[in-house]
Write an enzyme that holds these catalytic residues in place. Sequence first.
Site, PDB file in Angstrom:
ATOM      1  N   GLY A 172     -23.151  46.386 -23.493  1.00 42.46           N
ATOM      2  CA  GLY A 172     -22.794  47.213 -24.635  1.00 42.46           C
ATOM      3  C   GLY A 172     -23.024  48.696 -24.544  1.00 42.46           C
ATOM      4  O   GLY A 172     -22.503  49.448 -25.371  1.00 42.46           O
ATOM      5  N   GLU A 229     -26.457  42.448 -19.302  1.00 37.50           N
ATOM      6  CA  GLU A 229     -25.086  42.089 -18.927  1.00 37.50           C
ATOM      7  C   GLU A 229     -24.152  43.287 -19.063  1.00 37.50           C
ATOM      8  O   GLU A 229     -23.243  43.287 -19.895  1.00 37.50           O
ATOM      9  CB  GLU A 229     -24.581  40.963 -19.848  1.00 37.50           C
ATOM     10  CG  GLU A 229     -25.467  39.740 -19.902  1.00 37.50           C
ATOM     11  CD  GLU A 229     -25.129  38.803 -21.079  1.00 37.50           C
ATOM     12  OE1 GLU A 229     -24.300  39.163 -21.934  1.00 37.50           O
ATOM     13  OE2 GLU A 229     -25.715  37.713 -21.131  1.00 37.50           O
ATOM     14  N   GLY A 234     -21.054  45.658 -18.490  1.00 34.61           N
ATOM     15  CA  GLY A 234     -19.696  45.558 -17.948  1.00 34.61           C
ATOM     16  C   GLY A 234     -19.125  46.954 -17.806  1.00 34.61           C
ATOM     17  O   GLY A 234     -19.084  47.549 -16.732  1.00 34.61           O
ATOM     18  N   ARG A 235     -18.761  47.518 -18.951  1.00 39.87           N
ATOM     19  CA  ARG A 235     -18.098  48.824 -19.001  1.00 39.87           C
ATOM     20  C   ARG A 235     -18.880  49.910 -18.252  1.00 39.87           C
ATOM     21  O   ARG A 235     -18.302  50.709 -17.533  1.00 39.87           O
ATOM     22  CB  ARG A 235     -17.964  49.225 -20.469  1.00 39.87           C
ATOM     23  CG  ARG A 235     -17.087  50.415 -20.702  1.00 39.87           C
ATOM     24  CD  ARG A 235     -17.174  50.858 -22.166  1.00 39.87           C
ATOM     25  NE  ARG A 235     -17.077  49.813 -23.135  1.00 39.87           N
ATOM     26  CZ  ARG A 235     -15.960  49.451 -23.772  1.00 39.87           C
ATOM     27  NH1 ARG A 235     -14.837  50.074 -23.527  1.00 39.87           N
ATOM     28  NH2 ARG A 235     -15.972  48.482 -24.667  1.00 39.87           N
ATOM     29  N   ARG A 289      -5.953  49.354 -24.331  1.00 40.49           N
ATOM     30  CA  ARG A 289      -7.051  49.878 -25.151  1.00 40.49           C
ATOM     31  C   ARG A 289      -6.607  50.902 -26.214  1.00 40.49           C
ATOM     32  O   ARG A 289      -7.042  50.811 -27.363  1.00 40.49           O
ATOM     33  CB  ARG A 289      -8.165  50.469 -24.276  1.00 40.49           C
ATOM     34  CG  ARG A 289      -8.767  49.472 -23.284  1.00 40.49           C
ATOM     35  CD  ARG A 289     -10.098  49.925 -22.721  1.00 40.49           C
ATOM     36  NE  ARG A 289     -11.128  49.930 -23.732  1.00 40.49           N
ATOM     37  CZ  ARG A 289     -11.526  50.989 -24.377  1.00 40.49           C
ATOM     38  NH1 ARG A 289     -11.046  52.176 -24.087  1.00 40.49           N
ATOM     39  NH2 ARG A 289     -12.447  50.907 -25.315  1.00 40.49           N
ATOM     40  N   TYR A 318      -7.440  49.397 -29.791  1.00 45.13           N
ATOM     41  CA  TYR A 318      -8.685  49.891 -30.418  1.00 45.13           C
ATOM     42  C   TYR A 318      -8.601  51.374 -30.789  1.00 45.13           C
ATOM     43  O   TYR A 318      -9.634  52.006 -31.010  1.00 45.13           O
ATOM     44  CB  TYR A 318      -9.874  49.732 -29.458  1.00 45.13           C
ATOM     45  CG  TYR A 318      -9.985  48.392 -28.781  1.00 45.13           C
ATOM     46  CD1 TYR A 318     -10.368  47.262 -29.482  1.00 45.13           C
ATOM     47  CD2 TYR A 318      -9.704  48.257 -27.419  1.00 45.13           C
ATOM     48  CE1 TYR A 318     -10.474  46.033 -28.853  1.00 45.13           C
ATOM     49  CE2 TYR A 318      -9.809  47.029 -26.781  1.00 45.13           C
ATOM     50  CZ  TYR A 318     -10.187  45.924 -27.509  1.00 45.13           C
ATOM     51  OH  TYR A 318     -10.298  44.714 -26.874  1.00 45.13           O
ATOM     52  N   CYS A 354       8.933  48.649 -26.068  1.00 42.87           N
ATOM     53  CA  CYS A 354       9.611  48.833 -27.363  1.00 42.87           C
ATOM     54  C   CYS A 354       8.694  48.592 -28.555  1.00 42.87           C
ATOM     55  O   CYS A 354       8.892  47.655 -29.337  1.00 42.87           O
ATOM     56  CB  CYS A 354      10.800  47.886 -27.440  1.00 42.87           C
ATOM     57  SG  CYS A 354      11.875  48.124 -26.048  1.00 42.87           S
ATOM     58  N   GLU A 355       7.649  49.383 -28.655  1.00 41.62           N
ATOM     59  CA  GLU A 355       6.757  49.343 -29.821  1.00 41.62           C
ATOM     60  C   GLU A 355       6.190  50.737 -30.007  1.00 41.62           C
ATOM     61  O   GLU A 355       5.829  51.385 -29.020  1.00 41.62           O
ATOM     62  CB  GLU A 355       5.550  48.412 -29.577  1.00 41.62           C
ATOM     63  CG  GLU A 355       5.892  46.965 -29.575  1.00 41.62           C
ATOM     64  CD  GLU A 355       4.664  46.079 -29.755  1.00 41.62           C
ATOM     65  OE1 GLU A 355       3.676  46.528 -30.373  1.00 41.62           O
ATOM     66  OE2 GLU A 355       4.721  44.950 -29.279  1.00 41.62           O
ATOM     67  N   TYR A 364     -11.865  46.784 -18.814  1.00 41.24           N
ATOM     68  CA  TYR A 364     -10.936  46.264 -19.823  1.00 41.24           C
ATOM     69  C   TYR A 364      -9.538  46.886 -19.681  1.00 41.24           C
ATOM     70  O   TYR A 364      -8.859  47.139 -20.672  1.00 41.24           O
ATOM     71  CB  TYR A 364     -11.514  46.465 -21.242  1.00 41.24           C
ATOM     72  CG  TYR A 364     -12.920  45.905 -21.373  1.00 41.24           C
ATOM     73  CD1 TYR A 364     -13.128  44.524 -21.344  1.00 41.24           C
ATOM     74  CD2 TYR A 364     -14.026  46.744 -21.468  1.00 41.24           C
ATOM     75  CE1 TYR A 364     -14.415  44.010 -21.430  1.00 41.24           C
ATOM     76  CE2 TYR A 364     -15.322  46.223 -21.550  1.00 41.24           C
ATOM     77  CZ  TYR A 364     -15.505  44.859 -21.532  1.00 41.24           C
ATOM     78  OH  TYR A 364     -16.769  44.347 -21.608  1.00 41.24           O
TER      79      TYR A 364
HETATM   80  N1  LLP Z   1     -22.073  40.258 -22.704  1.00 42.03           N
HETATM   81  C1  LLP Z   1     -21.324  39.684 -23.642  1.00 42.03           C
HETATM   82  C2  LLP Z   1     -21.773  38.410 -24.236  1.00 42.03           C
HETATM   83  C3  LLP Z   1     -20.132  40.285 -24.073  1.00 42.03           C
HETATM   84  O1  LLP Z   1     -19.396  39.719 -25.012  1.00 42.03           O
HETATM   85  C4  LLP Z   1     -19.725  41.525 -23.489  1.00 42.03           C
HETATM   86  C5  LLP Z   1     -18.492  42.176 -23.903  1.00 42.03           C
HETATM   87  C6  LLP Z   1     -20.544  42.084 -22.481  1.00 42.03           C
HETATM   88  C7  LLP Z   1     -21.725  41.436 -22.120  1.00 42.03           C
HETATM   89  C8  LLP Z   1     -20.211  43.361 -21.793  1.00 42.03           C
HETATM   90  O2  LLP Z   1     -20.195  44.427 -22.669  1.00 42.03           O
HETATM   91  P1  LLP Z   1     -20.034  45.927 -22.127  1.00 42.03           P
HETATM   92  O3  LLP Z   1     -21.269  46.253 -21.348  1.00 42.03           O
HETATM   93  O4  LLP Z   1     -18.828  45.953 -21.277  1.00 42.03           O
HETATM   94  O5  LLP Z   1     -19.889  46.734 -23.349  1.00 42.03           O
HETATM   95  N2  LLP Z   1     -12.012  44.815 -24.626  1.00 42.03           N
HETATM   96  C9  LLP Z   1     -12.931  45.696 -25.318  1.00 42.03           C
HETATM   97  C10 LLP Z   1     -14.372  45.351 -25.036  1.00 42.03           C
HETATM   98  C11 LLP Z   1     -14.733  43.923 -25.343  1.00 42.03           C
HETATM   99  C12 LLP Z   1     -16.158  43.587 -25.038  1.00 42.03           C
HETATM  100  C13 LLP Z   1     -16.416  42.138 -25.166  1.00 42.03           C
HETATM  101  N3  LLP Z   1     -17.720  41.708 -24.805  1.00 42.03           N
HETATM  102  C14 LLP Z   1     -12.616  47.141 -24.974  1.00 42.03           C
HETATM  103  O6  LLP Z   1     -11.676  47.394 -24.215  1.00 42.03           O
HETATM  104  O7  LLP Z   1     -13.284  48.061 -25.466  1.00 42.03           O
END
Ligand code: LLP
Length: 420
Positions: free
Chosen positions: A239, A275, A277-278, A314, A318, A344-345, A373
């Site tokens: 997050g 965890e 990701g981003r 994105r 969002y 076409c949107e 993402y």
């Molecule tokens: N752990 C869990 C249980 C999650 O659901 C997520 C993301 C993460 C870790 C990783 O979160 P991060 O560190 O990446 O913020 N598609 C959206 C983001 C969806 C995130 C879903 N869960 C976007 O493009 O902003």
Amino acid sequence: MDYFQYKDGEIFAEDLKISDIASKVGTPFYCYSSATLKRHYKVFTDAFAGQDLLICYALKANSNQAIISSFAKLGSGADVVSIGEIKRAIMAGIPAQKIVYSGVAKTEPEMKYALEQGIYQFNIESIPEIHQLSKTATSLGKTAHIAFRINPDVDAKTHAKISTGKAENKFGIPLSKARKIYAETAKLANIKIVGVDLHIGSQLTDLAPFREAFSRTAALIEDLRADGHEISRIDLGGGLGIPYDRDEDRPPLPVEYAQMVKETVGHLGCQIIIEPGRLLVGNAGILVSKVIYKKQGEERKFLIIDAAMNDLIRPSMYEAYHDIAPAVMGRNEHEVCDIVGPVCETGDTFAVQRELQKFDTGDLIIIRSAGAYGAVMSSTYNTRALIPEILVKGSEFAIVRKRVTQEEIIALDTVPDWIK
Ligand code: LLP
């Protein structure tokens, strides 16, 4: 900091000119930088020096095998949310013993597969799910190590679609019911309680909601221990946000986040699972596209590029801001345009009324912060080819996912005989 920098007015990925890659693979394409992936991983792990940390890279952000393998080599574990992601993690070399399995509703076949692989931890989201896991584990003669994902009812102050820790959201078990649910779970066969998990949302740019949620979770762990449970792990989810607007955004630094983690949960002596990701991949990728046409509408100028919402959703999904820049700098004149794709949107818009250096037809354009993402959320809407993903390392590059052609996409369909 990333390795997409201008040299003599031209954008490079590490030591390679983007325009050279474009002339070899065609546009649009995703371009990732190995050095940036490595750097982000190192900055994050260094921030936690001295704490007992397991990084489980959240595959959902970018699950290309080359990206996962890069993190596997650095020692990362994986956070997965489907059987497909477990397969991806294992195939990319992440040991099962470093895989945590999140996800809102794991099915029996998925649980079975995960148990057979011997994954590290299941993050459980509901009472029916824990009963199913107990049943499945018993039938296999295996023990599942579990944490419940608790919903701390904290507002992450991020976009509503990626906010997950409020009481109204579908995620986790309510904090108020956690002690009762843990007590019931302790009686279940083939289940071993090991921890507590949470994830309150994505792209958080303020530490306060994390602090609040982690503190509530720490208090719960103390209660659970008093109830006799052995809690040795705390999974804090992902997050932490990244800067999308290089001039404006200043999200907390990993070192500030790590300090807050220490302050809120350090005293518990738990293994800390995170965890991200981003944070690891977002700014390690760009989307490279080309201007097809410039168009003057009644009220606005449009720059129509060859990437579209199906490639990077994105902005339309969002209202996300992404920095956009020319591949070649130097024309001083600026103009204000909407940057749009050919789908076409009206939602197929990357930027509204953005002031940028003047572009001409055929110019290359880059959309930054597209490593997370981006490709994973792409689709073939409008029967558009899935665009290639390129990984750069120094002066080398590899196509890590090839372009999936229209013919390959169409070939997935069949027409039943009774129509022919
Ligand atoms: N752990 C869990 C249980 C999650 O659901 C997520 C993301 C993460 C870790 C990783 O979160 P991060 O560190 O990446 O913020 N598609 C959206 C983001 C969806 C995130 C879903 N869960 C976007 O493009 O902003």
